[in-house]
Design a protein around this motif. Structure first.
Motif, PDB file in Angstrom:
ATOM      1  N   ILE A 191       7.007   2.517   3.526  1.00  0.00           N
ATOM      2  CA  ILE A 191       6.583   2.548   2.667  1.00  0.00           C
ATOM      3  C   ILE A 191       5.964   4.314   3.179  1.00  0.00           C
TER       4      ILE A 191
ATOM      5  N   GLU B  88      -0.941   2.511  -5.766  1.00  0.00           N
ATOM      6  CA  GLU B  88      -1.125   2.790  -4.753  1.00  0.00           C
ATOM      7  C   GLU B  88       0.738   2.817  -5.394  1.00  0.00           C
ATOM      8  N   ILE B  89       1.735   3.820  -3.930  1.00  0.00           N
ATOM      9  CA  ILE B  89       2.749   3.801  -3.582  1.00  0.00           C
ATOM     10  C   ILE B  89       2.436   2.934  -2.696  1.00  0.00           C
ATOM     11  N   ASP B  90       3.543   1.911  -3.917  1.00  0.00           N
ATOM     12  CA  ASP B  90       3.921   1.273  -2.781  1.00  0.00           C
ATOM     13  C   ASP B  90       4.947  -0.130  -2.505  1.00  0.00           C
TER      14      ASP B  90
ATOM     15  N   SER C 288      -3.434   5.590   6.726  1.00  0.00           N
ATOM     16  CA  SER C 288      -5.068   6.172   7.423  1.00  0.00           C
ATOM     17  C   SER C 288      -5.313   6.564   8.524  1.00  0.00           C
TER      18      SER C 288
ATOM     19  N   ASN D 277      -2.669   7.076   0.700  1.00  0.00           N
ATOM     20  CA  ASN D 277      -2.276   5.764   0.783  1.00  0.00           C
ATOM     21  C   ASN D 277      -2.661   4.775   2.058  1.00  0.00           C
ATOM     22  N   PRO D 278      -3.488   3.538   1.934  1.00  0.00           N
ATOM     23  CA  PRO D 278      -3.938   3.027   3.224  1.00  0.00           C
ATOM     24  C   PRO D 278      -2.729   3.153   4.383  1.00  0.00           C
ATOM     25  N   LEU D 279      -1.490   2.576   4.351  1.00  0.00           N
ATOM     26  CA  LEU D 279      -0.843   3.766   5.914  1.00  0.00           C
ATOM     27  C   LEU D 279      -0.804   4.359   6.693  1.00  0.00           C
TER      28      LEU D 279
ATOM     29  N   GLN E 188       6.035 -11.429  10.229  1.00  0.00           N
ATOM     30  CA  GLN E 188       5.990 -10.181  10.815  1.00  0.00           C
ATOM     31  C   GLN E 188       7.553  -8.711  10.884  1.00  0.00           C
TER      32      GLN E 188
ATOM     33  N   THR F 157       0.611  -0.346  13.762  1.00  0.00           N
ATOM     34  CA  THR F 157       0.782  -0.539  12.751  1.00  0.00           C
ATOM     35  C   THR F 157       2.360  -0.798  12.461  1.00  0.00           C
TER      36      THR F 157
ATOM     37  N   VAL G 141      -4.791   3.105  11.173  1.00  0.00           N
ATOM     38  CA  VAL G 141      -3.220   3.087  10.345  1.00  0.00           C
ATOM     39  C   VAL G 141      -2.351   3.450  10.615  1.00  0.00           C
TER      40      VAL G 141
ATOM     41  N   ASN H 121       6.731  -1.634   6.366  1.00  0.00           N
ATOM     42  CA  ASN H 121       5.501  -0.659   6.345  1.00  0.00           C
ATOM     43  C   ASN H 121       5.692   0.728   6.637  1.00  0.00           C
TER      44      ASN H 121
ATOM     45  N   GLN I  97       6.913  -8.027   7.247  1.00  0.00           N
ATOM     46  CA  GLN I  97       5.879  -6.781   6.817  1.00  0.00           C
ATOM     47  C   GLN I  97       5.830  -5.392   7.528  1.00  0.00           C
TER      48      GLN I  97
END
Lengths: 529, 529
Positions: free
Chosen positions: A269, A133-135, A472, A468-470, A259, A480, A475, A266, A262
């Motif tokens: 990315i 993933e692009i993380d 989606s 990427n899940p972010l 938090q 988020t 999300v 988010n 993270q």
């Protein structure tokens, strides 16, 4: 169909400028370009991986192996001697070809980007250490344990959610990795048994004992210190992370360190993916239309399937020919090789100056006879990896990408010297191996890429960045990122946006324009049908 | 819309019988039913997991945690005492309600199926040890190391690709796990340091020292010995694996042990998914139309996203009320509790007789006041897990599943005793917690399920079974399974197909009909609009 698409999209710039301004049209064209790029080949999941020559539950689920666009062929003709092949890549001592479109910032970004997910396991080259993933693993590390030691972990107000950093010459950089002896890794980057937690520095042997002197940083990626230019990108993202954390902390009083961290990650990315598409992919693209990173394009797409890095993608991204022999840096012409694993160039110049130097420098052309001497060994290993993993022929991949196969060498290149050499080494176009074929094609107009690389980069870039899940459907929202975070994402399009935010005082004029992947003197050429 | 769908699909059986025979119509209706079941709620990826109360890169990628259909609510009203709530589940000493549709084979299959992927980590109940896929882990193990010790690993012709097994009373069973002392795990299931490789037997403490006497098998799943009925399913699949391996070996002379094993596993997983949909889900379904496991339905679906088990799915599948107090087995009425962790019942009766016993036994109804006494503690833990993980209210989940929320208890159940009890414990329907609400609803006509459980089971079943990588567009083909393997998949629809293949000599009459999840005396009822 492909030709018509290219013809229409590469010409008529004024019309596209208008289209770009009509939201509905612009959204539809954006979706069309991305969809057609991705559906040129088949969807994931790939039936094959480097784990076995047939499909098994293990090959479909064990992500320590590369996926494959094409299965290993049952039968392979004898291949020419590797020493002969590598000669096709060597740049002559004097000269080499220049890329008319790209500055050096382009390959620097490509290197930083792909080092994050195209990760051959050096112990077993059929395997990968990728998270697929692009993380931003070069910044944050590949594992939770690595992320942990890179974080400040401080609940003091004003210090929450930050990555560790240090000040050098009044600017923020990652902390040093080594003690002053230059080879002992600092305690805070080792576990309770004394073992290093971060991946070992790639090529670290070459600078043994000089890790401190060369100001090697403690960062997420084993290659994020590769050159001061790559380090510069990583430093920029570190500063942006810490800036985001600072703002998030102020705007969300109840949040703890975790938090804040993270949420900053988010946002960063998502910002990074925007730059990947809106600056980097647009620079690669030959189209007049400027693509936007619209997450919606992927939400219902039939190609929205879990990422899985392929061996072909890992091979085709070895863009060694783009590297110039020398780089103009702080008024001097420095041999590229000398800059390897030496961050002093960066800290002495400062971040913004570094960006200006690489933006003023020309990249070289992505083609045969253009790999600098000091990368000859790396090129050799790439050819070997393609062979060891039984990657199919160049023509098979053209076919898989819906591009007509070639039947004579002049369909690959207009350069008589290249044709001659290819003929001498391979005999027929059908015998050309994937890796050589990629770079044997001429670079197309209005892009730094030859045809097959361009098609495969587009396919993999979109199908991996936008899934990427972010990004989606449920999300990508204020829950988020926070409303302020969404704003940060929306207002970022280019690296220069980040530089301007994170090098606040500066006496450089024309700041945004000076930081660029596309050469100032580049002019679009007309593409005939 | 939902009501009309149910009304039309539950009635008019003769018309549906005709529709079923027209391939084009049948395919479209099949797709329609599956699509509408899955799109009742939002797509994966789920924005939230049990890892943190907000979305982070870790929560989006760390699959050791459960996903969540709904985030934990910000504010929760005080919940009634757990001891009061568990009383709502207790089956009276005399009696309990019977399910009019299901035989005991239905809950036995449900247990075996879900033990494969709904796996709460007993050390940290917010975590899961799931692979998040239907991978037959109860048979093959969850990890490569486990699979390895369960395999014969023999290159001798006639023995390739097999799982270890033994013969007892002339039938094939998995090998024993324990030495004759009943508590030492056999060497071949331990690593070089002497540590057990298979997951520890769930509830193993209760039969300490009796592991040999009770004929506990070495199998992939820590729960696959839970009852002789569950063991029976696992044994059936083991036999089918070894049968497939034998045939594959004969038909593909050059294959080694590894390829035979992996291909047999590929075929068996696909066969299993067919049974899941075509026998198990069709049994659950109230519709007249019989669903088929058509992989194409998922190939372009916008809900085709990576599986991720949710905490809600893990909770709603605790179907303890279905378990009868006693089971008629080999002419005797045996208390269910006595059968726990005792395979002697199975080996004494033989596989086919076992299937006949559970197919002749009635399942109990999935409702309140119907959990057998010996599962009271397990029920207590489920309620606790729902609370600890801050699962939202029953009404919130109805809403999330596009089902109207309830405003009075008589919308949940027509049973005055249940209404009274719910009112006493919760006061208002809005206060009812998820776990209680699931079982408080009346069971619907023509299905063993109440409304909310039925909707959530359908959503999760389809969106997870049909997105299995083996069923994907470029994998579901003869290259993966061989032509013969495709034929095996195509011709399997029910467990009885497997029993008939794997218990070849038998003097049981009416074999196929005797093995069933739907009671022989069940009659469809008319569903009013």
């Amino acid at each position: 169909m492909r030709r018509l698409r290219t013809f229409l999209l590469s010409n008529f710039e004024p019309i596209w400028a208008v289209v770009q301004k009509v939201p509905f049209l612009s959204r539809s064209i954006n979706r069309f370009i991305i969809d057609t790029a991705v559906t040129a080949s088949r969807n994931r999941p790939h039936p094959f991986s480097t784990r076995s020559s047939y499909t098994s539950w293990a090959s479909l689920t064990d992500r320590r192996y590369f996926g494959r666009h094409l299965a290993a062929p049952k039968r392979r003709d004898a291949l020419p001697d590797k020493a002969e092949v590598v000669k096709l890549f060597e740049r002559p001592a004097e000269g080499g070809r220049v890329c008319p479109k790209s500055t050096l910032l382009f390959p620097v970004f490509a290197q930083y980007l792909t080092d994050g997910f195209l990760r051959t396991d050096m112990e077993a080259r059929e395997r990968t250490t990728s998270n697929h993933e692009i993380d931003l693993s070069p910044l944050y590390g590949r594992t939770a344990e690595q992320t942990d030691v890179l974080r400040q972990r401080d609940e003091t107000p004003g210090r929450k959610g930050r990555l560790k950093s240090q000040e050098l010459n009044g600017e923020e950089y990652p902390p040093y990795l080594y003690e002053e002896d230059g080879s002992t890794i600092r305690d805070c980057f080792r576990d309770s048994d004394g073992n290093a937690i971060l991946d070992p520095l790639l090529g670290g042997d070459k600078i043994k004992g000089k890790g401190f002197e060369r100001q090697i940083f403690a960062v997420g990626g084993d290659r994020a210190n590769a050159t001061p230019m790559v380090s510069m990108l990583n430093t920029l993202l570190l500063r942006e992370h810490n800036r985001l954390a600072g703002q998030l902390e102020k705007r969300n009083r109840g949040w703890d360190d975790e938090q804040v961290f993270q949420t900053a990650r988010n946002i960063l990315i998502a910002i990074y993916i925007k730059i990947v598409i809106e600056e980097y992919i647009n620079h690669i693209s030959s189209t007049c239309f400027k693509l936007t990173a619209d997450p919606k394009v992927a939400w219902r797409a039939s190609w929205n399937r879990p990422n899985w890095m392929t061996v072909e993608f890992a091979l085709l991204y070895r863009w060694h020919p783009l590297v110039p022999d020398r780089v103009a840096w702080a008024g001097e012409s420095v041999p590229s090789e000398e800059m390897v694993l030496d961050n002093r160039y960066l800290t002495a110049a400062g971040l913004e100056a570094g960006f200006r130097y690489v933006s003023a420098e020309e990249a070289m052309a992505l083609t045969l006879f253009n790999t600098p001497g000091f990368l000859r060994e790396v090129e050799c290993r790439a050819i070997g990896q393609g062979r060891d993993l039984q990657v199919d022929t160049y023509n098979s991949y053209r076919d898989a990408m819906s591009i007509p196969t070639v039947t004579s060498f002049d369909q690959m290149t207009g350069d008589p010297e290249k044709r001659e050499a290819l003929k001498r080494v391979y005999g027929t176009p059908d015998a050309v191996e994937f890796y050589t074929g990629l770079f044997a094609e001429d670079v197309n107009p209005n892009t730094p890429m030859p045809t097959l690389i361009g098609a495969m980069v587009a396919l993999d870039a979109f199908s991996q960045a936008l899934t990427n899940p972010l990004l989606s459907e449920h999300v990508f929202n204020e829950t988020t990122f926070t409303a302020w975070g969404m704003e940060q994402i929306e207002t970022t399009h280019r690296l220069s946006d980040l530089v301007l935010r994170n090098v606040p005082t500066s006496d450089f004029p024309d700041r945004a324009e000076a930081i660029r992947m596309t050469r100032k003197d580049w002019r679009r050429s007309w593409v005939p049908f």
